[in-house]
Design a protein around this motif. Sequence first.
Motif, PDB file in Angstrom:
ATOM      1  N   VAL A 127      13.593   8.624 -35.616  1.00  0.00           N
ATOM      2  CA  VAL A 127      12.707   7.893 -34.695  1.00  0.00           C
ATOM      3  C   VAL A 127      11.259   7.856 -35.174  1.00  0.00           C
ATOM      4  N   ARG A 128      11.026   8.283 -36.394  1.00  0.00           N
ATOM      5  CA  ARG A 128       9.649   8.328 -36.907  1.00  0.00           C
ATOM      6  C   ARG A 128       8.997   6.947 -36.925  1.00  0.00           C
ATOM      7  N   ARG A 129       9.707   5.936 -37.345  1.00  0.00           N
ATOM      8  CA  ARG A 129       9.142   4.584 -37.412  1.00  0.00           C
ATOM      9  C   ARG A 129       8.797   4.071 -36.008  1.00  0.00           C
ATOM     10  N   PRO A 130       9.708   4.107 -35.021  1.00  0.00           N
ATOM     11  CA  PRO A 130       9.302   3.644 -33.686  1.00  0.00           C
ATOM     12  C   PRO A 130       8.197   4.496 -33.067  1.00  0.00           C
ATOM     13  N   VAL A 131       8.183   5.800 -33.339  1.00  0.00           N
ATOM     14  CA  VAL A 131       7.094   6.644 -32.846  1.00  0.00           C
ATOM     15  C   VAL A 131       5.779   6.209 -33.477  1.00  0.00           C
ATOM     16  N   ALA A 132       5.793   5.907 -34.762  1.00  0.00           N
ATOM     17  CA  ALA A 132       4.571   5.458 -35.445  1.00  0.00           C
ATOM     18  C   ALA A 132       4.044   4.168 -34.822  1.00  0.00           C
ATOM     19  N   PHE A 133       4.941   3.248 -34.506  1.00  0.00           N
ATOM     20  CA  PHE A 133       4.499   1.998 -33.889  1.00  0.00           C
ATOM     21  C   PHE A 133       3.999   2.243 -32.468  1.00  0.00           C
ATOM     22  N   ALA A 134       4.658   3.131 -31.740  1.00  0.00           N
ATOM     23  CA  ALA A 134       4.218   3.442 -30.371  1.00  0.00           C
ATOM     24  C   ALA A 134       2.837   4.085 -30.372  1.00  0.00           C
ATOM     25  N   VAL A 135       2.638   5.107 -31.193  1.00  0.00           N
ATOM     26  CA  VAL A 135       1.328   5.772 -31.184  1.00  0.00           C
ATOM     27  C   VAL A 135       0.243   4.848 -31.723  1.00  0.00           C
ATOM     28  N   THR A 136       0.588   3.974 -32.655  1.00  0.00           N
ATOM     29  CA  THR A 136      -0.385   3.005 -33.158  1.00  0.00           C
ATOM     30  C   THR A 136      -0.762   2.021 -32.055  1.00  0.00           C
ATOM     31  N   ALA A 137       0.214   1.567 -31.282  1.00  0.00           N
ATOM     32  CA  ALA A 137      -0.068   0.649 -30.173  1.00  0.00           C
ATOM     33  C   ALA A 137      -1.002   1.300 -29.152  1.00  0.00           C
ATOM     34  N   PHE A 138      -0.736   2.559 -28.808  1.00  0.00           N
ATOM     35  CA  PHE A 138      -1.599   3.250 -27.851  1.00  0.00           C
ATOM     36  C   PHE A 138      -2.989   3.508 -28.437  1.00  0.00           C
ATOM     37  N   LEU A 140      -4.464   1.787 -30.794  1.00  0.00           N
ATOM     38  CA  LEU A 140      -5.159   0.497 -30.875  1.00  0.00           C
ATOM     39  C   LEU A 140      -5.731   0.108 -29.515  1.00  0.00           C
ATOM     40  N   THR A 141      -4.961   0.333 -28.485  1.00  0.00           N
ATOM     41  CA  THR A 141      -5.442   0.003 -27.144  1.00  0.00           C
ATOM     42  C   THR A 141      -6.666   0.847 -26.801  1.00  0.00           C
ATOM     43  N   LEU A 142      -6.584   2.135 -27.064  1.00  0.00           N
ATOM     44  CA  LEU A 142      -7.711   3.027 -26.792  1.00  0.00           C
ATOM     45  C   LEU A 142      -8.946   2.626 -27.594  1.00  0.00           C
ATOM     46  N   THR A 143      -8.758   2.428 -28.886  1.00  0.00           N
ATOM     47  CA  THR A 143      -9.920   2.204 -29.758  1.00  0.00           C
ATOM     48  C   THR A 143     -10.495   0.801 -29.662  1.00  0.00           C
ATOM     49  N   THR A 144      -9.776  -0.136 -29.043  1.00  0.00           N
ATOM     50  CA  THR A 144     -10.334  -1.485 -28.899  1.00  0.00           C
ATOM     51  C   THR A 144     -10.732  -1.814 -27.466  1.00  0.00           C
ATOM     52  N   SER A 145     -10.349  -0.979 -26.492  1.00  0.00           N
ATOM     53  CA  SER A 145     -10.712  -1.289 -25.111  1.00  0.00           C
ATOM     54  C   SER A 145     -11.591  -0.230 -24.463  1.00  0.00           C
ATOM     55  N   VAL A 146     -11.534   0.994 -24.959  1.00  0.00           N
ATOM     56  CA  VAL A 146     -12.340   2.068 -24.385  1.00  0.00           C
ATOM     57  C   VAL A 146     -13.525   2.394 -25.287  1.00  0.00           C
ATOM     58  N   VAL A 147     -13.288   2.421 -26.578  1.00  0.00           N
ATOM     59  CA  VAL A 147     -14.333   2.728 -27.557  1.00  0.00           C
ATOM     60  C   VAL A 147     -15.152   1.460 -27.818  1.00  0.00           C
ATOM     61  N   LYS A 163      -3.595   1.327 -41.675  1.00  0.00           N
ATOM     62  CA  LYS A 163      -3.539   1.947 -43.003  1.00  0.00           C
ATOM     63  C   LYS A 163      -2.911   3.332 -42.944  1.00  0.00           C
ATOM     64  N   LEU A 164      -3.360   4.136 -41.989  1.00  0.00           N
ATOM     65  CA  LEU A 164      -2.929   5.533 -41.955  1.00  0.00           C
ATOM     66  C   LEU A 164      -1.592   5.739 -41.256  1.00  0.00           C
ATOM     67  N   LEU A 165      -1.432   5.196 -40.053  1.00  0.00           N
ATOM     68  CA  LEU A 165      -0.255   5.514 -39.253  1.00  0.00           C
ATOM     69  C   LEU A 165       0.974   4.688 -39.623  1.00  0.00           C
ATOM     70  N   LEU A 166       0.769   3.453 -40.018  1.00  0.00           N
ATOM     71  CA  LEU A 166       1.915   2.615 -40.355  1.00  0.00           C
ATOM     72  C   LEU A 166       2.163   2.523 -41.860  1.00  0.00           C
ATOM     73  N   ALA A 167       1.128   2.210 -42.619  1.00  0.00           N
ATOM     74  CA  ALA A 167       1.333   2.026 -44.055  1.00  0.00           C
ATOM     75  C   ALA A 167       1.512   3.349 -44.786  1.00  0.00           C
ATOM     76  N   HIS A 168       0.665   4.341 -44.501  1.00  0.00           N
ATOM     77  CA  HIS A 168       0.741   5.589 -45.261  1.00  0.00           C
ATOM     78  C   HIS A 168       1.858   6.528 -44.802  1.00  0.00           C
ATOM     79  N   LEU A 169       1.959   6.767 -43.512  1.00  0.00           N
ATOM     80  CA  LEU A 169       2.863   7.823 -43.030  1.00  0.00           C
ATOM     81  C   LEU A 169       4.337   7.473 -43.088  1.00  0.00           C
TER      82      LEU A 169
END
Length: 176
Positions: A127-138, A140-147, A163-169
């Motif tokens: 489940v590493r790939r779906p977890v990576a997409f889930a945490v990236t989605a969250f 992204l939401t935090l860093t583009t709507s709260v920050v 770069k880090l969560l999807l491409a590298h990990l």
Amino acid sequence: MNLVDRAIAPGATRQEVLAGFGAALAGAVLALSLALDAHLPALSVAVVAVVAFDLFGGAVVNATDAAKRWYHGPGRTARHHLTFVALHIQPYLLAWTVPGVAWTAAAAIHGSALVGAVLVTVAPAPVRRPVAFAVTAFALTLTTSVVTLPPELGWFAPLLLIKLLLAHLLPEVASR
């Protein structure tokens, strides 16, 4: 090890090198244009261009087969991956040099990448790939709507996370 081996990965194909450097150059030009249009100071413009070169290029390079072989080869552990993520201190470099980038914003962006990286690396392999997409989605939401970042840096947090969560990990998965 030559420059291409260090910048891309050992054994990178000509197409991988062109894709990586092409994205890096195009991204740097785009970010440079945005920074100049925002009338940022010269040091800020230079830092933004260098950071863009790294992130645009790195998002592409880290997704290449050569980089996957290099970063996910024998002996590579979660510790290596988490260190790679932790060393991406570009948010603090921007806070230091670009007007309007708060240290709290830098910490939130860097912290999101680190927390996301931990969650991805501890997830079971199936489940590493779906977890990576889930945490990236969250993240992204935090860093583009709260920050809050200046508009000319709207690309920064999304690209860092991609770069880090999807491409590298994420290692490559053999086709079935």
